[in-house]
Design a protein around this motif. Structure first.
Motif: not given
Length: 219
Positions: A154-159, A165-171
């Motif tokens: 939940r904490v990273w879905f809140i962020c 864009n950064r989270f898409l790249d990480l995933q």
């Protein structure tokens, strides 16, 4: 639907913020939605309470728990340490099904770059987590791994809305590296990808929160 299916559905909704912190889960409404009596609903809610996602509040019913950052730091550190020993519990003799799922996930994640959808992002993240989970041979490790994931997600879905864009790249990077590790049937490589990616997620989460780019209060 049986109690387990209802539990998994509700846990997924909570972890992807379809039921954000503070939401009230009503037995009557849920029993009507799932077309079951209140007994399996009550049992599912009790299981959610045991894993720390809801709590009963007198006069308000069952409430989705908030996110306590101090507890979250301990939880994420625990998951990092679990990841360090994950390879000892992975069975990689037949990675073919996992490989197919990871390739599908990578394709789906790539499509999000042109048309982003937060729920689809969450679905992909969950699929990746479950793909690794299916290869954990020790039932105690498997249970701890998936339960703590649902608590932490939940904490990273809140962020997510602030770091899209950064989270898409990480995933994308994580899935690509997992595909390479699965192709080699290499449990140590799988565990290393999981650990290193989780460490990157954690760094990005705390940065986002500390810079005030998320709605979570640091105090």
């Amino acid at each position: 639907m049986d109690t387990n299916a209802i539990f998994e559905t509700l846990r997924y909704r909570i972890s992807t913020l379809q039921y954000p912190p503070g939401s009230a889960l009503k037995e009557i409404q849920l029993s009507e939605e799932f077309s079951v009596s209140r007994t399996p609903i009550r049992q599912a809610l009790q299981r959610l309470e045991l894993v720390g996602l809801v709590q009963p509040v007198v006069g308000h019913g069952t409430i989705v728990t908030g996110i306590d950052l101090a507890s979250m730091r301990h939880l994420l550190q625990y998951r990092l340490n679990l990841a360090k020993i994950l390879d000892q519990f992975l069975e990689m003799s037949d990675p073919s099904e996992g490989l197919a799922l990871l390739r599908q996930s990578l394709e789906a994640n790539t499509k999000l770059a042109s048309k982003f959808d937060s729920q689809r992002f969450a679905e992909i993240s969950h699929d990746v987590r479950w793909t690794v989970w299916k290869h954990i041979s020790n039932p105690f490790m498997a249970q701890s791994w998936i339960d703590t994931y649902y608590l932490a997600s939940r904490v990273w879905f809140i962020c997510l809305p602030y770091e899209q864009n950064r989270f898409l790249d990480l995933q994308a990077q994580e899935i690509d590296l997992l595909i390479q590790a699965f192709e080699r049937s290499d449990p140590k490589a799988v565990a290393a990808v999981v650990h290193d990616t989780l460490r990157s997620w954690i760094t990005e989460i705390w940065r986002s929160i500390s810079e005030g780019r998320s709605p979570i209060d640091m105090t």
